[in-house]
Write an enzyme that holds these catalytic residues in place. Sequence first.
Site, PDB file in Angstrom:
ATOM      1  N   GLU A   1       4.793  15.903   4.235  1.00 33.43           N
ATOM      2  CA  GLU A   1       3.659  15.752   5.151  1.00 33.43           C
ATOM      3  C   GLU A   1       4.116  15.584   6.589  1.00 33.43           C
ATOM      4  O   GLU A   1       3.574  16.208   7.508  1.00 33.43           O
ATOM      5  CB  GLU A   1       2.799  14.562   4.691  1.00 33.43           C
ATOM      6  CG  GLU A   1       2.052  14.917   3.414  1.00 33.43           C
ATOM      7  CD  GLU A   1       1.232  13.797   2.797  1.00 33.43           C
ATOM      8  OE1 GLU A   1       0.308  14.094   2.032  1.00 33.43           O
ATOM      9  OE2 GLU A   1       1.524  12.620   3.057  1.00 33.43           O
TER      10      GLU A   1
ATOM     11  N   SER B   1      -1.533  -7.610   1.445  1.00 35.97           N
ATOM     12  CA  SER B   1      -2.870  -7.087   1.771  1.00 35.97           C
ATOM     13  C   SER B   1      -2.876  -5.563   1.711  1.00 35.97           C
ATOM     14  O   SER B   1      -3.665  -4.897   2.375  1.00 35.97           O
ATOM     15  CB  SER B   1      -3.300  -7.558   3.167  1.00 35.97           C
ATOM     16  OG  SER B   1      -2.359  -7.102   4.133  1.00 35.97           O
ATOM     17  N   GLY B   2      -1.952  -5.004   0.919  1.00 37.38           N
ATOM     18  CA  GLY B   2      -1.949  -3.548   0.707  1.00 37.38           C
ATOM     19  C   GLY B   2      -2.987  -3.190  -0.342  1.00 37.38           C
ATOM     20  O   GLY B   2      -3.920  -3.954  -0.600  1.00 37.38           O
ATOM     21  N   PHE B   3      -2.786  -2.059  -0.992  1.00 41.21           N
ATOM     22  CA  PHE B   3      -3.775  -1.631  -1.995  1.00 41.21           C
ATOM     23  C   PHE B   3      -3.914  -2.677  -3.101  1.00 41.21           C
ATOM     24  O   PHE B   3      -5.014  -3.005  -3.528  1.00 41.21           O
ATOM     25  CB  PHE B   3      -3.376  -0.285  -2.591  1.00 41.21           C
ATOM     26  CG  PHE B   3      -3.676   0.859  -1.675  1.00 41.21           C
ATOM     27  CD1 PHE B   3      -4.976   1.312  -1.515  1.00 41.21           C
ATOM     28  CD2 PHE B   3      -2.666   1.483  -0.962  1.00 41.21           C
ATOM     29  CE1 PHE B   3      -5.262   2.362  -0.662  1.00 41.21           C
ATOM     30  CE2 PHE B   3      -2.940   2.534  -0.105  1.00 41.21           C
ATOM     31  CZ  PHE B   3      -4.239   2.977   0.043  1.00 41.21           C
TER      32      PHE B   3
ATOM     33  N   ASP C   1       3.578  -1.521  -6.102  1.00 43.88           N
ATOM     34  CA  ASP C   1       4.935  -0.973  -5.938  1.00 43.88           C
ATOM     35  C   ASP C   1       6.017  -1.953  -6.361  1.00 43.88           C
ATOM     36  O   ASP C   1       7.178  -1.566  -6.536  1.00 43.88           O
ATOM     37  CB  ASP C   1       5.166  -0.587  -4.466  1.00 43.88           C
ATOM     38  CG  ASP C   1       4.489   0.721  -4.106  1.00 43.88           C
ATOM     39  OD1 ASP C   1       3.777   1.275  -4.974  1.00 43.88           O
ATOM     40  OD2 ASP C   1       4.651   1.179  -2.962  1.00 43.88           O
TER      41      ASP C   1
HETATM   42  C1  LIG Z   1       4.205   7.007   4.090  1.00 42.40           C
HETATM   43  C2  LIG Z   1       3.595   6.785   2.721  1.00 42.40           C
HETATM   44  C3  LIG Z   1       2.742   7.730   2.184  1.00 42.40           C
HETATM   45  C4  LIG Z   1       2.150   7.516   0.944  1.00 42.40           C
HETATM   46  N1  LIG Z   1       1.293   8.453   0.440  1.00 42.40           N
HETATM   47  C5  LIG Z   1       0.645   8.211  -0.715  1.00 42.40           C
HETATM   48  C6  LIG Z   1      -0.319   9.110  -1.208  1.00 42.40           C
HETATM   49  O1  LIG Z   1      -0.569  10.166  -0.618  1.00 42.40           O
HETATM   50  N2  LIG Z   1      -0.964   8.797  -2.350  1.00 42.40           N
HETATM   51  C7  LIG Z   1      -0.712   7.616  -3.021  1.00 42.40           C
HETATM   52  O2  LIG Z   1      -1.356   7.352  -4.051  1.00 42.40           O
HETATM   53  N3  LIG Z   1       0.211   6.765  -2.590  1.00 42.40           N
HETATM   54  C8  LIG Z   1       0.892   7.008  -1.450  1.00 42.40           C
HETATM   55  N4  LIG Z   1       1.820   6.131  -0.995  1.00 42.40           N
HETATM   56  C9  LIG Z   1       2.157   4.961  -1.819  1.00 42.40           C
HETATM   57  C10 LIG Z   1       1.132   3.843  -1.659  1.00 42.40           C
HETATM   58  O3  LIG Z   1       0.835   3.628  -0.309  1.00 42.40           O
HETATM   59  C11 LIG Z   1       1.702   2.612  -2.314  1.00 42.40           C
HETATM   60  O4  LIG Z   1       1.939   2.890  -3.674  1.00 42.40           O
HETATM   61  C12 LIG Z   1       0.766   1.435  -2.201  1.00 42.40           C
HETATM   62  O5  LIG Z   1       0.561   1.100  -0.858  1.00 42.40           O
HETATM   63  C13 LIG Z   1       1.310   0.243  -2.976  1.00 42.40           C
HETATM   64  O6  LIG Z   1       0.454  -0.838  -2.793  1.00 42.40           O
HETATM   65  P1  LIG Z   1       1.013  -2.321  -2.846  1.00 42.40           P
HETATM   66  O7  LIG Z   1      -0.173  -3.215  -2.655  1.00 42.40           O
HETATM   67  O8  LIG Z   1       1.841  -2.507  -4.046  1.00 42.40           O
HETATM   68  O9  LIG Z   1       2.014  -2.454  -1.619  1.00 42.40           O
HETATM   69  P2  LIG Z   1       1.765  -2.248  -0.083  1.00 42.40           P
HETATM   70  O10 LIG Z   1       0.579  -1.409   0.186  1.00 42.40           O
HETATM   71  O11 LIG Z   1       3.075  -1.823   0.466  1.00 42.40           O
HETATM   72  O12 LIG Z   1       1.434  -3.702   0.437  1.00 42.40           O
HETATM   73  C14 LIG Z   1       2.388  -4.718   0.457  1.00 42.40           C
HETATM   74  C15 LIG Z   1       1.792  -5.913   1.184  1.00 42.40           C
HETATM   75  O13 LIG Z   1       2.623  -7.039   1.000  1.00 42.40           O
HETATM   76  C16 LIG Z   1       2.852  -7.688   2.237  1.00 42.40           C
HETATM   77  N5  LIG Z   1       4.129  -8.388   2.156  1.00 42.40           N
HETATM   78  C17 LIG Z   1       5.325  -7.889   1.811  1.00 42.40           C
HETATM   79  N6  LIG Z   1       6.256  -8.857   1.829  1.00 42.40           N
HETATM   80  C18 LIG Z   1       5.624  -9.989   2.176  1.00 42.40           C
HETATM   81  C19 LIG Z   1       6.036 -11.337   2.395  1.00 42.40           C
HETATM   82  N7  LIG Z   1       7.295 -11.725   2.230  1.00 42.40           N
HETATM   83  N8  LIG Z   1       5.116 -12.235   2.801  1.00 42.40           N
HETATM   84  C20 LIG Z   1       3.829 -11.873   2.975  1.00 42.40           C
HETATM   85  N9  LIG Z   1       3.381 -10.618   2.782  1.00 42.40           N
HETATM   86  C21 LIG Z   1       4.266  -9.701   2.398  1.00 42.40           C
HETATM   87  C22 LIG Z   1       2.809  -6.543   3.245  1.00 42.40           C
HETATM   88  O14 LIG Z   1       2.553  -7.026   4.536  1.00 42.40           O
HETATM   89  C23 LIG Z   1       1.648  -5.716   2.672  1.00 42.40           C
HETATM   90  O15 LIG Z   1       0.421  -6.272   3.092  1.00 42.40           O
HETATM   91  C24 LIG Z   1       2.440   6.325   0.236  1.00 42.40           C
HETATM   92  C25 LIG Z   1       3.320   5.384   0.773  1.00 42.40           C
HETATM   93  C26 LIG Z   1       3.896   5.613   2.006  1.00 42.40           C
HETATM   94  C27 LIG Z   1       4.821   4.587   2.586  1.00 42.40           C
END
Ligand SMILES: Cc1cc2nc3c(=O)[nH]c(=O)nc-3n(C[C@H](O)[C@H](O)[C@H](O)COP(=O)(O)OP(=O)(O)OC[C@H]3O[C@@H](n4cnc5c(N)ncnc54)[C@H](O)[C@@H]3O)c2cc1C
Length: 450
Positions: free
Chosen positions: A180, A18-20, A318
């Site tokens: 930051e 439920s991330g981005f 990611d």
């Molecule tokens: C501290 C920090 C600062 C950042 N700053 C920036 C910024 O300034 N600008 C920018 O563009 N990006 C930034 N990023 C990067 C950005 O947040 C990530 O690239 C982005 O969140 C990736 O999205 P995602 O959906 O791939 O993963 P995530 O947002 O990490 O979401 C992963 C999801 O998967 C779920 N999940 C994982 N494993 C399981 C499992 N086994 N079962 C069920 N659910 C699971 C988690 O609960 C979560 O909901 C930052 C990241 C961090 C950590």
Amino acid sequence: MTDETIAPRRHRVAIIGSGFGGLFAAKHLKRADVDVTLIAKTTHHLFQPLLYQVATGILSVGEIAPATRIILRKNKNTEVLLGDVVGIDLENKTVTSKLLDWERVTPFDSLIVAAGAQQSYFGNDHFEAFAPGMKTVDDALELRGRILGAFEAAEVTTSEAERKRRLTFVVVGAGPTGVEVVGQIAELADRTLKGAFRTIDPTEARVILVEAAPAVLPPMGPKLGLKAQRRLEKMGVEVKLNTMVTDVDYMGLTVKEDGEEKRIECAVKVWSAGVQASPLGKLIAEQSDGTEVDRAGRVVVEPDLTVKGHPNVFVIGDLMSVRGVPGMAQGAIQGAVYATKQIKSELKASAGERKPFKYLNKGSMATVSRFSAVCQIGKVEFGGFLAWLAWLGLHLYYLVGSRNRIVAVYSWFITFLGRGRSQLAITERWVFARRAIEESRDQSAQKAIG
Ligand SMILES: Cc1cc2nc3c(=O)[nH]c(=O)nc-3n(C[C@H](O)[C@H](O)[C@H](O)COP(=O)(O)OP(=O)(O)OC[C@H]3O[C@@H](n4cnc5c(N)ncnc54)[C@H](O)[C@@H]3O)c2cc1C
């Protein structure tokens, strides 16, 4: 206990995370003729880029972590499930998730995996207990407890050495997160806490940024890196480049600097030095027809973001490895839009060949302190107040919920124009829960063995 979901009539899309990536995928399927199940191990969508503001007392958790099911309340075709995904079966097209003692098997026709990444300690996982990363709400609250708790302990101790140790803060990794958080610890000490203690002077806190590379913000290039470094140094932050952390323990850390091992005694250590993709990436790759994972565990996806032999399985955000796409929110959002577009268009009989995913680089930025940021959009690089305004606008745009935007603006107003922070509460449980959880896991493991 096992609940088998009855197969719905419509095309079924399962989304993990439920991330981005996960949230934007669900949003883009709102009006599609499909049934969506979004499974995540947290009940919230986390805006990770502002975690450091929760850790340093500027924002509250709710402002950056709204409930996923409330955001998706109006997506009538979407079911939100809390659960840790423990199994993915590409052959039988099912996802198995666990919540407490319950196991749920969700069948799918298309799967979007957006499980993200976690902190990497490069094989030194024992560092984590002493130097938490900044990936989850728990991390941010634990760090807030440790940072503010260190000032409290320094006020009480009668030992000069211990007072110094408590007032030394080390952030490992000079990427955007490290820059930051180190900037905000410095401003917390210099502005917010100034004059609030009687024995110690918080402005005398030693704030150190340690980086193994020769520059701050390496991916943003030397000009912006130097700008950020100069700003941090002006704020009193000690920037140690070409410095490798070789050990971390309760009392501090050991670094290798100029070929020499040195100790830094410090109570608070923050780790922002590397990422490791979710293990679900490897699980999927192993079941594909030869898709591999890279060194960070990211899935080396096909040009259409799927894995070999399974054109219905998309890996985004990611967790995916695509040349030229950074691990940033934009990569995850654009991957989600692309994957859902393929799913929607292939529901129609007239669907043509898939075009490969193309990433549009909208730039990157990092704040250094109040009113100062660095920003890179294509070949244009700038820093200072203008970049900070750009940072402000962009983060407001992507924060979910109008209430959260209003509260964030108000909080920034009192912190950056004034020196107040409204989220300085800490609790003993935030600081010590990790130890209790680890002990209870050890006990369960022992029971299972014995
Ligand atoms: C501290 C920090 C600062 C950042 N700053 C920036 C910024 O300034 N600008 C920018 O563009 N990006 C930034 N990023 C990067 C950005 O947040 C990530 O690239 C982005 O969140 C990736 O999205 P995602 O959906 O791939 O993963 P995530 O947002 O990490 O979401 C992963 C999801 O998967 C779920 N999940 C994982 N494993 C399981 C499992 N086994 N079962 C069920 N659910 C699971 C988690 O609960 C979560 O909901 C930052 C990241 C961090 C950590």
